[in-house]
Design a protein around this motif. Structure first.
Motif, PDB file in Angstrom:
ATOM      1  N   UNK A 119      -8.438  -8.994   0.083  1.00 54.31           N
ATOM      2  CA  UNK A 119      -8.271  -8.289  -1.185  1.00 54.31           C
ATOM      3  C   UNK A 119      -7.056  -7.349  -1.164  1.00 54.31           C
ATOM      4  N   UNK A 120      -6.294  -7.352  -0.084  1.00 54.01           N
ATOM      5  CA  UNK A 120      -5.225  -6.379   0.125  1.00 54.01           C
ATOM      6  C   UNK A 120      -4.252  -6.385  -1.041  1.00 54.01           C
ATOM      7  N   UNK A 121      -3.669  -5.218  -1.397  1.00 53.51           N
ATOM      8  CA  UNK A 121      -4.021  -3.904  -0.854  1.00 53.51           C
ATOM      9  C   UNK A 121      -5.252  -3.298  -1.531  1.00 53.51           C
ATOM     10  N   UNK A 122      -6.043  -2.563  -0.732  1.00 51.61           N
ATOM     11  CA  UNK A 122      -7.281  -2.018  -1.290  1.00 51.61           C
ATOM     12  C   UNK A 122      -7.320  -0.492  -1.169  1.00 51.61           C
ATOM     13  N   UNK A 123      -8.172   0.088  -2.018  1.00 49.12           N
ATOM     14  CA  UNK A 123      -8.555   1.486  -1.816  1.00 49.12           C
ATOM     15  C   UNK A 123     -10.025   1.601  -2.177  1.00 49.12           C
ATOM     16  N   UNK A 124     -10.657   2.684  -1.739  1.00 53.66           N
ATOM     17  CA  UNK A 124     -12.044   2.872  -2.129  1.00 53.66           C
ATOM     18  C   UNK A 124     -12.185   4.242  -2.757  1.00 53.66           C
ATOM     19  N   UNK A 125     -13.101   4.328  -3.738  1.00 53.99           N
ATOM     20  CA  UNK A 125     -13.430   5.635  -4.308  1.00 53.99           C
ATOM     21  C   UNK A 125     -14.931   5.808  -4.163  1.00 53.99           C
ATOM     22  N   UNK A 126     -15.299   6.832  -3.419  1.00 56.54           N
ATOM     23  CA  UNK A 126     -16.707   7.058  -3.055  1.00 56.54           C
ATOM     24  C   UNK A 126     -17.385   5.782  -2.566  1.00 56.54           C
ATOM     25  N   UNK A 127     -16.638   5.017  -1.775  1.00 59.15           N
ATOM     26  CA  UNK A 127     -17.237   3.842  -1.141  1.00 59.15           C
ATOM     27  C   UNK A 127     -17.054   2.557  -1.941  1.00 59.15           C
ATOM     28  N   UNK A 128     -16.739   2.672  -3.222  1.00 60.26           N
ATOM     29  CA  UNK A 128     -16.546   1.457  -4.016  1.00 60.26           C
ATOM     30  C   UNK A 128     -15.136   0.918  -3.780  1.00 60.26           C
ATOM     31  N   UNK A 129     -15.052  -0.389  -3.461  1.00 58.80           N
ATOM     32  CA  UNK A 129     -13.756  -0.971  -3.104  1.00 58.80           C
ATOM     33  C   UNK A 129     -13.040  -1.515  -4.334  1.00 58.80           C
ATOM     34  N   UNK A 130     -11.762  -1.206  -4.440  1.00 56.69           N
ATOM     35  CA  UNK A 130     -10.913  -1.791  -5.478  1.00 56.69           C
ATOM     36  C   UNK A 130      -9.814  -2.591  -4.795  1.00 56.69           C
ATOM     37  N   UNK A 131      -9.634  -3.863  -5.157  1.00 59.10           N
ATOM     38  CA  UNK A 131      -8.689  -4.714  -4.440  1.00 59.10           C
ATOM     39  C   UNK A 131      -7.534  -5.199  -5.301  1.00 59.10           C
TER      40      UNK A 131
ATOM     41  N   UNK B 138       0.809  -1.229   0.000  1.00 62.00           N
ATOM     42  CA  UNK B 138       0.000   0.000   0.000  1.00 62.00           C
ATOM     43  C   UNK B 138       0.846   1.286   0.000  1.00 62.00           C
ATOM     44  N   UNK B 139       1.964   1.352   0.762  1.00 65.29           N
ATOM     45  CA  UNK B 139       2.740   2.599   0.751  1.00 65.29           C
ATOM     46  C   UNK B 139       3.218   2.982  -0.647  1.00 65.29           C
ATOM     47  N   UNK B 140       3.646   1.976  -1.458  1.00 64.63           N
ATOM     48  CA  UNK B 140       4.097   2.286  -2.818  1.00 64.63           C
ATOM     49  C   UNK B 140       2.949   2.821  -3.656  1.00 64.63           C
ATOM     50  N   UNK B 141       1.783   2.170  -3.526  1.00 68.24           N
ATOM     51  CA  UNK B 141       0.610   2.629  -4.269  1.00 68.24           C
ATOM     52  C   UNK B 141       0.271   4.065  -3.886  1.00 68.24           C
ATOM     53  N   UNK B 142       0.301   4.318  -2.573  1.00 67.29           N
ATOM     54  CA  UNK B 142      -0.057   5.648  -2.071  1.00 67.29           C
ATOM     55  C   UNK B 142       0.882   6.707  -2.644  1.00 67.29           C
ATOM     56  N   UNK B 143       2.187   6.412  -2.626  1.00 70.45           N
ATOM     57  CA  UNK B 143       3.153   7.370  -3.176  1.00 70.45           C
ATOM     58  C   UNK B 143       2.864   7.652  -4.646  1.00 70.45           C
ATOM     59  N   UNK B 144       2.562   6.605  -5.373  1.00 71.83           N
ATOM     60  CA  UNK B 144       2.280   6.768  -6.800  1.00 71.83           C
ATOM     61  C   UNK B 144       1.045   7.650  -7.005  1.00 71.83           C
TER      62      UNK B 144
END
Lengths: 592, 161
Positions: free
Chosen positions: B128-140, B91-97
């Motif tokens: 599903x890690x790592x995940x993020x959500x956009x307006x509540x929709x989860x992407x894994x 997740x940290x790499x994704x976040x930086x990107x």
């Protein structure tokens, strides 16, 4: 009483004493970093860890009360190891910028790192890229160097009640900043500088104006003159290994002349003039209905700024007299300029002050330009002067005494005690007594306005009048006095006081934000005693008896409180916004 | 468009009800955020006056709790999970990107008002890690490329509409 042991040594202390203070009593030194003797413990750093004998339990000595029978150990190898780790963790968030830091060789963290022999960095550096805030030009905030001890926050919020500084964020992201990402100049900061006085590292420090002074001294077209505030003379010696409170007036005169100043004045003379004007103003308000009571002293620029921002309803109560250094500067560029036939445009006035707010005061309103030029060109703090002395290589301690330029330098005892809490009140009462009754006051009741109590109240009998007075120091103590006035006003009662003195810094100017460091009440007392000693040795005790003041009025100003005095020596106040952006006007309305 | 110079009736009633009670500041700030979707600076000035609390104290509370938002939320709220499982799975790499791609630090909105970026701790779908959500929709099961691809999809959607 509580009986306990520290490293086996018996100690008897009062209930409520912390382990740290109990240890001090038996000369056991426990290292501290976030704890300052003036401020309540925050327990932020953890360097003062000690152990309960016979257990593994580590406790923070700064915030733990000692209890009956407690057996404390402060020096096992394990404790040393814990303290060292605490330091290493702090250093992992602290830049290695010691050589170019404002606190180089005068930093509590640096000293501890040296004492603990930190040679390598075991933890990788985690440094946040935080911007320096030098917007206010009185103090500088360098948040990257902050160790989050919280002392500045306690000073700004609790002690001074200004709330310009606060913690933002949490955890590793915690930083010191004004609310809502305002810069300092947009914040309610009144530049008292107590944050800078308490900061253990180089995160908050005084804005450096020494280059301007060197520049002027190097400029042959400038006629450089200088004045020193009362509080400087009893504190500067500390920076050269002398005792707190030792008077260094004569040495300072010599020093400043050797540094290249063409005339050496003394702010104490300005204080004498402030008092004759302020006492005249008071008598007018008391006897002729010339304005509202209580009269409130206005010689402290941080207090003036605070009042303009937080208590604008008190503006009519403020004395319109300028502060002593502004009075002296205005006179230097009018009276002195005239007498010596020097154009005021070429006079460069430097004020040496215990105070950081003076850096703001010198351009706070148009009345500070009464000579047609900025009356005080630069105001530097005691600490800045110390640095300049060290740069010159002058050996301060071996300097002989010398005389100043008398016309704007001779002073009375009343002028010199301006530097301590209660001093302005005492000096004013001495003159008020003479003006009202024709007789000097003597020492009746004046002990009540001396000392370090936060709010001092007294009833002073002067002729037919009984005057109720109050003295507050430390801005956090003002609220009590102001609320008393407001309550009486709302109820339509007589005001509870006739005269109020306020100084922003605890102890008064002798405890100013720009004074030599390592302040505590013991140091404050020594400095205060120094100024009272100066007072008692003065040939004239009352400001209006100063022959140079008499000469000034006879030759230049006319009567006390004359039109000319008002034009040159008085100022006005305006309601200022607590928060403002650069785009907005700062003022909410004019007041005369 | 809202004006934030005064408290709306609903909030005013709430503030008056709770202001005599000590420690009610957090609750009142919650109510403000519920009303506006964030805590406007101007409202903080009004609250400081009403509650007789220094602005600095209000912001100490606001910046302490990650829950509070200080800006109007953007159209799409990205929340990157930095819980233990996601963290270990990159997740940290994704976040930086994402930060680099949007050119904003966490907690801020992009200048076009399209995205805000937040960090959350665990959605409870660690499989599903790592995940993020956009307006509540989860992407894994994200990596850098996939994360940025999803942002582009939203940008595309915006230009299409």
């Amino acid at each position: 009483m509580i009986h306990a042991r520290i490293n086996g040594i018996r100690v008897e202390v009062e209930e409520g004493t912390t382990v740290l203070d109990a240890a001090k009593k038996v000369n056991v030194k426990i290292p501290t970093l976030c704890k300052h003797p003036d401020l309540p413990p925050t327990a932020a750093c953890g360097i003062c860890m000690v152990q309960l004998k016979g257990t593994d339990k580590m406790i923070r000595s700064c915030c733990t009360e000692i209890t009956e029978g407690m057996d404390i150990i402060t020096l096992t190898p394990e404790i040393v190891e814990v303290r060292k780790t605490v330091l290493e963790l702090i250093l992992s968030n602290h830049p290695n910028a010691c050589l170019t830091c404002a606190r180089n060789q005068n930093c509590e963290l640096q000293s501890l790192a040296a004492e603990f022999g930190i040679k390598e960095e075991l933890f990788g550096k985690i440094l946040k890229n935080l911007e320096i805030d030098d917007s206010i030009k009185t103090i500088v905030l360098e948040p990257q160097k902050c160790i989050k001890c919280g002392r500045c926050i306690q000073a700004c919020q609790e002690m001074q009640n200004v709330w310009a500084l606060s913690f933002a964020g949490r955890g590793l992201d915690t930083r010191i900043a004004p609310a809502a990402d305002f810069t300092l100049v947009e914040s309610p900061c009144v530049s008292c500088g107590q944050c800078a006085a308490y900061c253990p590292v180089g995160a908050i420090y005084v804005y450096d104006d020494t280059a301007k002074v060197w520049g002027a001294l190097n400029d042959p077209s400038k006629h450089c003159v200088v004045q020193i505030a009362p509080a400087v003379r009893v504190a500067i010696g500390e920076s050269f290994g002398m005792e707190s409170g030792e008077l260094k007036t004569g040495k300072l005169y010599t020093l400043l002349r050797r540094m290249g100043f063409q005339a050496v004045f003394d702010t104490n003379f300005g204080a004498d003039v402030t008092i004759v004007e302020e006492a005249t103003e008071f008598v007018k308000r008391l006897t002729k209905g010339g304005g509202v009571l209580p009269l409130i002293s206005s010689c402290c620029p941080a207090w003036v700024d605070f009042m303009e921002k937080f208590h604008p309803d008190m503006i009519p109560n403020f004395s319109t007299c300028k502060s002593p250094h502004e009075i002296l500067a205005a006179l230097a560029k009018t009276y002195y300029a005239l007498q010596l036939n020097i154009p005021p445009s070429s006079i460069f006035m430097v004020s040496i002050m215990p105070c950081i707010a003076k850096k703001f005061e010198i351009h706070r309103s148009r009345e500070m330009f009464v000579s047609g030029y900025q009356d005080v060109n630069v105001s530097i703090t005691t600490r800045e002067l110390v640095r300049m002395i060290k740069q010159t290589g002058i050996d301060f301690s071996s300097l002989p005494d010398s005389e100043p330029d008398h016309m704007l330098a001779d002073y009375s005892g009343g002028g010199t005690i301006f530097g301590v809490t209660g001093g302005v009140m005492e000096a004013a009462l001495r003159s008020i007594s003479s003006f009202l009754t024709g007789k000097p006051l003597g020492n009746i009741g004046l002990n009540d306005v001396r000392g370090l109590k936060g709010v001092k109240e007294a009833r002073i009998k002067v002729g037919d009048y009984t005057l109720n007075v109050a003295v507050a120091h430390g801005l956090g103590n003002v609220e009590y006095v102001i609320n008393k006035i407001r309550n009486a006003r709302e109820k339509g009662e007589e005001p509870p006081y006739h005269f109020i003195e306020v100084m922003a810094c605890p102890g008064g100017c002798i405890g100013g934000g720009g004074q030599p460091r390592n302040i505590n009440d013991e140091v404050r007392r020594l400095r205060i005693n120094g100024l009272y000693t100066d007072d008692s040795h003065c040939k004239y005790r009352d400001c209006h008896d100063n022959p140079q003041v008499k000469r000034l009025y006879a030759e230049f100003l006319g009567e006390y409180g004359s039109k000319k005095s008002y034009d040159i020596l008085h100022t006005y106040y305006r309601h200022r916004k607590e928060y403002k952006s650069y785009r907005e006007t700062e003022f909410l309305g004019e007041s005369e | 468009m809202n004006s934030y110079e005064t408290l709306p009736d609903q909030l005013s009633t709430y503030v008056n009800k709770w202001k005599p009670k000590k420690g009610s500041l957090v609750m009142i700030l919650h109510a403000v955020q519920d009303y506006y979707g964030f805590v406007p600076k101007e409202i903080c000035f009004v609250l400081a006056k009403e509650l007789k609390v220094p602005l600095a104290r209000i912001y100490e509370v606001l910046t302490f709790y990650h829950y509070f938002r200080l800006e109007l939320p953007a159209k799409y709220r990205i929340a990157v999970c930095m819980g233990t499982a996601c963290y270990l799975k990159g997740a940290p790499d994704n976040l930086d990107a994402i930060k680099e791609n949007l050119n904003i630090p966490e907690g801020r909105a992009t200048e076009d008002g399209l995205f805000t970026l937040e960090i959350v701790r665990c959605y409870g779908c660690c499989g599903l890690a790592p995940v993020m959500s956009i307006n509540g929709k989860i992407y894994g099961k994200l990596d850098k490329k996939k994360s940025l691809g999803i942002l582009d999809e939203y940008r595309q959607k915006e230009t299409d509409s």
